[in-house]
Structures are given as structure tokens and as C-alpha cells.
Design an enzyme around this catalytic site. Structure first.
Site, PDB file in Angstrom:
ATOM      1  N   CYS A   1      25.013  44.503 -50.017  1.00  0.00           N
ATOM      2  CA  CYS A   1      24.314  44.307 -51.295  1.00  0.00           C
ATOM      3  C   CYS A   1      23.271  45.400 -51.527  1.00  0.00           C
ATOM      4  CB  CYS A   1      23.651  42.938 -51.323  1.00  0.00           C
ATOM      5  SG  CYS A   1      22.623  42.635 -49.884  1.00  0.00           S
ATOM      6  N   GLU A  38      19.896  35.520 -54.098  1.00  0.00           N
ATOM      7  CA  GLU A  38      20.010  36.863 -53.510  1.00  0.00           C
ATOM      8  C   GLU A  38      21.318  37.449 -54.040  1.00  0.00           C
ATOM      9  OE1 GLU A  38      17.729  38.261 -51.833  1.00  0.00           O
ATOM     10  OE2 GLU A  38      16.545  36.690 -50.890  1.00  0.00           O
TER      11      GLU A  38
HETATM   12  P1  NAD Z   1      30.660  35.646 -55.044  1.00  0.00           P
HETATM   13  O1  NAD Z   1      29.542  35.389 -55.969  1.00  0.00           O
HETATM   14  O2  NAD Z   1      32.019  35.800 -55.596  1.00  0.00           O
HETATM   15  O3  NAD Z   1      30.765  34.467 -53.973  1.00  0.00           O
HETATM   16  C1  NAD Z   1      29.665  34.076 -53.171  1.00  0.00           C
HETATM   17  C2  NAD Z   1      29.825  32.614 -52.799  1.00  0.00           C
HETATM   18  O4  NAD Z   1      29.729  31.828 -53.983  1.00  0.00           O
HETATM   19  C3  NAD Z   1      31.161  32.268 -52.153  1.00  0.00           C
HETATM   20  O5  NAD Z   1      30.932  31.321 -51.136  1.00  0.00           O
HETATM   21  C4  NAD Z   1      31.931  31.648 -53.306  1.00  0.00           C
HETATM   22  O6  NAD Z   1      32.934  30.731 -52.908  1.00  0.00           O
HETATM   23  C5  NAD Z   1      30.824  30.926 -54.052  1.00  0.00           C
HETATM   24  N1  NAD Z   1      31.116  30.629 -55.467  1.00  0.00           N
HETATM   25  C6  NAD Z   1      31.890  31.352 -56.310  1.00  0.00           C
HETATM   26  N2  NAD Z   1      31.908  30.766 -57.539  1.00  0.00           N
HETATM   27  C7  NAD Z   1      31.108  29.667 -57.457  1.00  0.00           C
HETATM   28  C8  NAD Z   1      30.714  28.657 -58.378  1.00  0.00           C
HETATM   29  N3  NAD Z   1      31.153  28.649 -59.638  1.00  0.00           N
HETATM   30  N4  NAD Z   1      29.878  27.677 -57.943  1.00  0.00           N
HETATM   31  C9  NAD Z   1      29.436  27.662 -56.668  1.00  0.00           C
HETATM   32  N5  NAD Z   1      29.774  28.587 -55.749  1.00  0.00           N
HETATM   33  C10 NAD Z   1      30.604  29.581 -56.136  1.00  0.00           C
HETATM   34  O7  NAD Z   1      30.231  36.917 -54.195  1.00  0.00           O
HETATM   35  P2  NAD Z   1      31.028  37.621 -53.011  1.00  0.00           P
HETATM   36  O8  NAD Z   1      32.110  38.459 -53.569  1.00  0.00           O
HETATM   37  O9  NAD Z   1      31.371  36.634 -51.962  1.00  0.00           O
HETATM   38  O10 NAD Z   1      29.890  38.564 -52.388  1.00  0.00           O
HETATM   39  C11 NAD Z   1      29.609  39.817 -52.854  1.00  0.00           C
HETATM   40  C12 NAD Z   1      28.354  39.802 -53.712  1.00  0.00           C
HETATM   41  O11 NAD Z   1      27.276  39.254 -52.966  1.00  0.00           O
HETATM   42  C13 NAD Z   1      27.922  41.189 -54.075  1.00  0.00           C
HETATM   43  O12 NAD Z   1      27.509  41.223 -55.433  1.00  0.00           O
HETATM   44  C14 NAD Z   1      26.729  41.441 -53.167  1.00  0.00           C
HETATM   45  O13 NAD Z   1      25.828  42.410 -53.652  1.00  0.00           O
HETATM   46  C15 NAD Z   1      26.129  40.083 -53.072  1.00  0.00           C
HETATM   47  N6  NAD Z   1      25.298  39.941 -51.871  1.00  0.00           N
HETATM   48  C16 NAD Z   1      23.938  39.890 -52.042  1.00  0.00           C
HETATM   49  C17 NAD Z   1      23.100  39.793 -50.926  1.00  0.00           C
HETATM   50  C18 NAD Z   1      21.606  39.735 -51.084  1.00  0.00           C
HETATM   51  O14 NAD Z   1      20.922  39.367 -50.130  1.00  0.00           O
HETATM   52  N7  NAD Z   1      21.059  40.074 -52.237  1.00  0.00           N
HETATM   53  C19 NAD Z   1      23.648  39.754 -49.647  1.00  0.00           C
HETATM   54  C20 NAD Z   1      25.022  39.814 -49.506  1.00  0.00           C
HETATM   55  C21 NAD Z   1      25.844  39.910 -50.640  1.00  0.00           C
END
Ligand code: NAD
Length: 457
Positions: free
Chosen positions: A263, A229
């Protein structure tokens, strides 16, 4: 022991810390989760739901605690945090009421002598990695649905909302949920990566497209499924037949809710040229009347952005647009308040396709607006993005809605003041917005192995 420090985005002061889970601990926890899954997966959906209800009772009894911490740690106003929590409580209630139906055996064929059916079996241990923007909501969507489906869950909350993750874990301990069925680990992306490198059966990831791509490769190496997602840059299209007064509140809500950090937010607005000036004028009036302020103030409509890094990113995206000729209708700069990450709610016009506010996901209170002349042009502009999560169509004409909804390449769409984000509706994206669905019958079934059985009657 290494710690992850939580920062209050309204003043950038430390508010607490959590201990980062080590690789050695994660290896042990995965083993515990595997063991727990044997018992948990063997329960019926009905029996599992009894434990989910017990969890739900504890959450409801601690609603204020959850609201206040979420608001303090990620910056959404308390009123908005309460509304959001109530929404996810409703989602959880829907799961409780409907999961048995969603996961019941599906008869494929039945003759006098035999029957073929699908049974939905748990996948096993799930690595669940969630973002900060809806720290309770994403726990409900990923954590609770997986638990009901019979999987055990190892969840890593975002490093920006570790305290909320810890509070949820502590509350679960007070429920009847058996030990090790739900485990929380703490840390940044490195910890998430250690988790997905373990012997797990499914990756459930909600977050940015860049990290999603990385994790999808990991899933491919392991040959396990991954529910992704990811980001979005949904367009809203305002056709010429609308009553503008009827839709401006909805446009505002869909863009600025959660301080602009959703998102599926309406991140690019397309308005028929005949309504352009009036829509811009009415939105400006609405947006400038909103209260930007401290999350703890119940009157706050828009609070600070979650972190300095995100704040600087949003500011750089707006600066890029202004440098390339965008017109600032309102906002357009950082707000000097308590050293917090406050960004003025911003409306921009004179948008060009090479601007970052157009071609990147903007995770903040910023709305670029572009005019269009024809239906075809509106569809082309709306689809001019690598994302495909949601879409918003503003028209009172059923045919226009129907035609546009078929042409927009998104996972969900809604008309005027309605919302497609409801617990019975599968939620997810196309293109770079993700793979798979959360919620509804389809969401539950994604979390299961689909087994076909043919047997004598
Ligand atoms: P992010 O991808 O930076 O982080 C999300 C999670 O992934 C965090 O827990 C982070 O620690 C972890 N993470 C980061 N690098 C990683 C790696 N290399 N391996 C494993 N885990 C890792 O995103 P964010 O800034 O926390 O959230 C914002 C983003 O999330 C936006 O792009 C938003 O659109 C998206 N989002 C999507 C939905 C959906 O349902 N489609 C819902 C909410 C947020």
C-alpha cells in the site's frame, strides 16, 4: 458447504480450499465474541499480554510453515516472505514490550484534592477485514493490537489468502488464548459485508479505497468508529543534491518489494532534471538484474501477482500508458512462465498526468518516472493524487527535507534509506488513503474508548 478455493499464483493451480462461513454461523459467532469480550476486556493489559506471548511462541515455532504457505498462496518469494514475517514478529515483540505503557492511564490534571485522568477502555467486538498482500502482517497489526487493547476480534482474511488465515487460526488454537476471543471467518466481500451488518463495536478495515468507502457508510449508519487503512500512490522525490548510488537500492526496495504490491510503496518517482538520466539508467541496471521467478526459489526477487484479476489490471494500466506515449525503459509486458501471473518489472518514462499509471494506484512491479525542474513543481506533482499514505524524499540537505516534509500531504514520510514503517510509528493516511492509525501509542489508543475520570485524591 460452499468452499473458497485458493489458487497458487505461480501456475494458477488449485492448492486447497476453506469452507465459507454462513450468515447463520456469523450471527452465532458474534454472540460468542460478545460473551468472550466480557472476560477478556476485564483482564489487565499485563494479563492479556501473557496470552499474546503464548500465541507468539506458537507462531515462532511454526515460522517455516507460515513462510511456505504465505509464499505459495500469495506469490512472494520465500526469502521475502521470511523477511516480512520477521518484521511482523518484531512488531509483535514491540507490542508485548510497550503496550502497557501505551495504554496506561493519562493524568490530565492533579491538584491537592483531586485528579483528572483518561482511562483507555476496550471498545468491544471488532470486525476486522484484511487484504491478501501481508496476510500475517495485517493479522498482527489489526488482530494483535485489538486483542491487547481488550477487544475481541472477528477477522475475515482475504479470499485470496484464506488458507493462511486458517493456518493462523489453527496456530492460535494451540496457544493459551481463551476461546472465542479471536474468531476467523472465511469468504469474499459478501461475507465481510454480513459481518459488518452485525452488532459490532468497531470496524477495522485494510484494503482498497472503494471498499473502504462502502464500509465507512455502514459504520455511519451504525454510528460506530471505523479505522480505515486504504490504498496509496506515494511519490518519491529525488532532489539534485543526492548521491544516486546511495539511493537506488532504496527506490528499488520501496517500489518492488512484495512484487510491487504494498500500500505504501513508492508508486511514482519524480527526479530533478539534472539527475533524471542517471537515475533512470541506474534503476534500469538494478531492476533488470533482479530474478523474476518461482516463489519457492530462494533466489527469487520478484514473484507472480496474487491473482489473474490483479495481473490483468496491472497489464491494462501499463498498456494504457504505452498507448498514450510512455517510453518503456524495461519490462512492459506479461512474462510467459508456467501459466503464472508474472509481470516483468517495468520502468516507464514520458509520463503524462492522464495516464492510469499516474492517477490510479498500481499494485504491481511498475515504476513511472517523471522529471521536475523546481522544488515547487516537485511538491505539486507529488501531491497530485487522491491518496495520501506515504512519501519518500531523497536529499542530503536537511532544510530541503524539512521543507518538503511539511508540504507533502501524507500520513508518513521518510528520507533516503530510512523507513517510517516501524511499530512505534503510527501508520495511516490522509485524503483517500484512510482514517485513523495503526501502531504506536496512537494506534493502540484508537482501539479504545477514551474515558475521562475526575475523582478525589
Ligand atoms: P479489497 O478492498 O478488494 O479487499 C480487502 C478485504 O475486504 C478482503 O478481505 C475482501 O474480501 C474484503 N471485502 C471486499 N468487498 C467487501 C465488502 N463489500 N464488504 C466487506 N468486505 C469486503 O483490497 P485487496 O485487493 O485485498 O487489497 C489491496 C488494497 O489494500 C490496495 O488498495 C492496498 O493499497 C490496500 N492496502 C492498504 C494498507 C494500509 O495499511 N493502508 C495495507 C495493505 C493493503
Amino acid at each position: 458447504m460452499a468452499k473458497i478455493v485458493s489458487i497458487d499464483p505461480s501456475n494458477n493451480k488449485e492448492i486447497g480450499s476453506t469452507t465459507i462461513t454462513t450468515e447463520k454461523e456469523i450471527i452465532t459467532l458474534v454472540q460468542k465474541s460478545k460473551k468472550a469480550q466480557l472476560g477478556w476486556g476485564a483482564l489487565s493489559v499485563k494479563e492479556r499480554i501473557k496470552h499474546i506471548k503464548s500465541m507468539f511462541d506458537v507462531f515462532k515455532a511454526n515460522e517455516d510453515k507460515l513462510v511456505n504457505l504465505i509464499s505459495k498462496e500469495m506469490g512472494k518469494g520465500v526469502t521475502s516472505a521470511r523477511g516480512s514475517l520477521d518484521f511482523y514478529f518484531e512488531n509483535l515483540q514491540w507490542y508485548i514490550d510497550n503496550a502497557e505503557r501505551c495504554l496506561q492511564d493519562e493524568i490530565l490534571n492533579e491538584t491537592k484534592s483531586e485528579i483528572s485522568k483518561i482511562v483507555f477502555e476496550p471498545k468491544g467486538v471488532v470486525a476486522s477485514i484484511i487484504p491478501w498482500n501481508y496476510p500475517f502482517g495485517m493479522f498482527v497489526w489489526q488482530g494483535c493490537q485489538n486483542l491487547i487493547a481488550g477487544n475481541t476480534v472477528i477477522m475475515k482474511p482475504s479470499e485470496f489468502t484464506s488458507l493462511t488465515g486458517k493456518l493462523i487460526a489453527d496456530l492460535i488454537e494451540k496457544s493459551s488464548l481463551p476461546k472465542d476471543v479471536f474468531i476467523t471467518i472465511y469468504g469474499d466481500g459478501k461475507v465481510g459485508e454480513i459481518l459488518v451488518n452485525q452488532d459490532i463495536d468497531l470496524i477495522c478495515f485494510t484494503g482498497s479505497t472503494a471498499v473502504g468507502q462502502l464500509l465507512y457508510k455502514k459504520a455511519a449508519e451504525k454510528f460506530i468508529p471505523a479505522l480505515m487503512e486504504l490504498g496509496g500512490s506515494a511519490a518519491g522525490i529525488v532532489f539534485d543534491d543526492v548521491d544516486v548510488d546511495h539511493i537506488v537500492d532504496s527506490i528499488y526496495e520501496n517500489r518492488f518489494l512484495n512484487n510491487g504490491q504494498s500500500c505504501d510503496a513508492l508508486k511514482r518517482l519524480l527526479v530533478h532534471e539534472s539527475k533524471f538520466d542517471i537515475v533512470v539508467e541506474k534503476l534500469k541496471k538494478l531492476v533488470t538484474g533482479k530474478v523474476v521467478g518461482k516463489p519457492s526459489d530462494t533466489k527469487t526477487d520478484i514473484g507472480p501477482l496474487v491473482s489473474k484479476r490483479h495481473f490483468e489490471l496491472v497489464a491494462s494500466q501499463v498498456d494504457d500508458a504505452i498507448n498514450k506515449g510512455a517510453k518503456v525503459i524495461c519490462g512492459g509486458k506479461k512474462l510467459n512462465l508456467d501459466n503464472g501471473n508474472y509481470y516483468e518489472p517495468t520502468i516507464l518514462t514520458n509520463i503524462k498526468k492522464d495516464m492510469r499509471v499516474w492517477n490510479e494506484e498500481v499494485f504491481g512491479p511498475v515504476l513511472p518516472i517523471m522529471p521536475f525542474k523546481t522544488f515547487e513543481q516537485a511538491i505539486e506533482l507529488a501531491n497530485d493524487t487522491r491518496y495520501g499514505l506515504g512519501g519518500y524524499i531523497f536529499t542530503s540537505n536537511k532544510n530541503t527535507f524539512e521543507k518538503a516534509s511539511r508540504l507533502l500531504k501524507t500520513g508518513g514520510l521518510c528520507q533516503n534509506n530510512l523507513s517510517y514503517v516501524q511499530p512505534q510509528n503510527p501508520f495511516g493516511g490522509t485524503k483517500m488513503s484512510g482514517l485513523g492509525r495503526n501502531n504506536g501509542k496512537h494506534g493502540f489508543q484508537e482501539l479504545c474508548n477514551l474515558k475521562v475520570i475526575t475523582c478525589e485524591k
